[in-house]
Design a protein around this motif. Sequence first.
Motif, short mmCIF file in Angstrom:
data_model
loop_
_atom_site.label_atom_id
_atom_site.label_comp_id
_atom_site.label_asym_id
_atom_site.label_seq_id
_atom_site.Cartn_x
_atom_site.Cartn_y
_atom_site.Cartn_z
N ASN A 1 -75.47 40.16 1.48
CA ASN A 1 -74.45 39.90 2.13
C ASN A 1 -74.49 39.99 3.61
N ALA A 2 -75.56 39.54 4.31
CA ALA A 2 -75.71 39.90 5.83
C ALA A 2 -75.72 38.70 6.55
N LYS A 3 -74.85 38.62 7.41
CA LYS A 3 -74.94 37.21 8.40
C LYS A 3 -76.28 37.36 9.37
N THR B 1 -76.08 33.47 5.70
CA THR B 1 -75.69 34.73 4.97
C THR B 1 -76.33 34.80 3.71
N THR B 2 -77.09 36.21 3.79
CA THR B 2 -77.70 36.35 2.46
C THR B 2 -76.62 36.62 1.21
N ASP B 3 -77.32 36.28 0.15
CA ASP B 3 -76.33 36.57 -1.01
C ASP B 3 -76.48 37.85 -1.53
N SER C 1 -80.51 39.49 11.81
CA SER C 1 -79.23 39.70 10.98
C SER C 1 -78.40 40.31 12.40
#
Length: 597
Positions: A554-556, A575-577, A596
């Motif tokens: 959950n990282a942008k 954005t990572t899941d 990130s």
Amino acid sequence: MALHLILSCSSSQTQEGGTSVFPPNPLASTPVGGLENTNSTSEIVSISGQPFKQAVRVTVRKRAADSNTTQMTIPNSEPIRKGDVMLARVWIRGKAGDSKPARVEFLFEKATNPWTKSIWQPLVSPSDGTKWKQYLIPFASAEDYGKGAAMASLRFATAIQQVEIGGLEVVNFGKSKSLEDLVELCMADNKLGNATLTVDMKKTAQTMMGMGGNFCQPRYGHTVPLDRTGQYCLDNLKVAHARIGLPLNYWNPSRGVYKNEAQAKASFLALQEMKKRGIPTVVSVWVGPEWMVGPDRNGMVLKPEMVDLCIESIAEYLKAGRDEYGVEPEYFSFNEPDYGVNFKFDPPRFIDFIKRAGEKFKKMGIKTKFLVADTANGANFGALAGPLLEDKAIAQYLGPIAFHCWDALGAQEDVYRGIAELGRKYKKPVWCLEAGHDAALWEKPNPWLSWDNAFGTATAYAKTVRLTEASLMDYWTYQNNYPLIDEDTGSPHPIFHVMKQMQDVLAAGRTVVLANSSSDEIQYVVTTKSKGFAVLVTNPIGAGTLALKGLTPNAKAQVIVSTKESQGKLAKLVTTDAAGAVSVALPTRSVVTVVSQ
């Protein structure tokens, strides 16, 4: 830059308008030389289901120090002009004795000394040993060649292996095609497709010191410390380190005479500038004064009676820097002492020199230590550095281990991993003090504007940092020599944008983490800091998609893409899941970073 392209484009697409420089089926009519040196055998075998009907099979049973110990050399049968655009086509399959892919080096070079090379390209077989891989290698001729004055070389002594080479041809297009147009044509049907990079954030390697550069113009005779390019780099890049040229020939022009003026003064002022900016430094010697080394300076081995005089000259320079300018470099090196540019040392002579110099420095209160080796490339590093690191008598005088990565694009992975192993064994940081991809680039017509240079540099950085565990990369150079900007206009070259892009991944304090790629084509390095991540990927072929897995959930992240058409441009935010995965596009021959926020 050497480009290897695994292609499905037809022969007519790439050969139209070209002339073969070899007679038909040269592999079948040319013997492999030096078989006895590696206890090897060669034979011609029949092949079905391929565009060629025969291949040469070489079985290498003994390792050799040099890859050309066993090789095939095929002279050109048609004249070639300097700058002619050419295309080599060749297929490879096989297996090395350690179950790794087979590896052969392809070169097109002058047939006599100094063996000027137009291209040097490693050929690596598919992993399973039975499938064929096709390479198309576009390049430009480095010189004019009459019949028989140039040759294609296939070097087999890279490993214990059985390897087959088929379908070799080299086509000359003269000036009817541009090199870049030929590259684009070759890649039209050669796409990366879907690839995966799996990251393990828990497995860490080196922590980066960062990206620095060489500031060596006074060593070339300049009497000012910085040119326009150097000033621009200091003002617009995060310069973590500086390597300064110690102009020994100007500093000590005659025995007992030291001239703190002109070029020598410029080097001291460069050291002062770096100190003012908080940038640590190394000083390196290229050229010695003629009275000390004689008129033929390349590959010069110091005579016994000159050793102490050379040590005294270096010590007096370091003392003058400390006492008169308030500067004291952390480390000293001879540039490329394995190759002799210009001082050459074998291990026993080098150990003796370091021991005597270390003792003198200590008596004079000089804190500067020696770098270990500072070799011309990674392949030569172990032979010189190993004995130095093993000798306990000089251990107190040694700092980080150092090498240059000019061979990065063609180096075998185990050779570069061997540098990392030495660093870990002796608990030494690994530094690359001349970072680049082609030591002969300056001989080519205005390569600084090309995307090839920028792309090759990024690829060399990614491979070198990942495999050698180098914590410092000093670009050659942050002045008007392999320049990042146009010295007259101040306009940045493509290489500048790529260097700035890579800073976010290789910045000081970032730690390299381990990752595995499903593709043999891409080069990559991944770093982390405070749970954040940064990824650098270079794609040498056609467009594809890279699935990144194992990143922070959950990282942008910011995706920046550089290509021939556009350098250093923000592509998008992603954005990572919840599992730490995200997919990014890799355009044709691109440099992509994912960082990130």
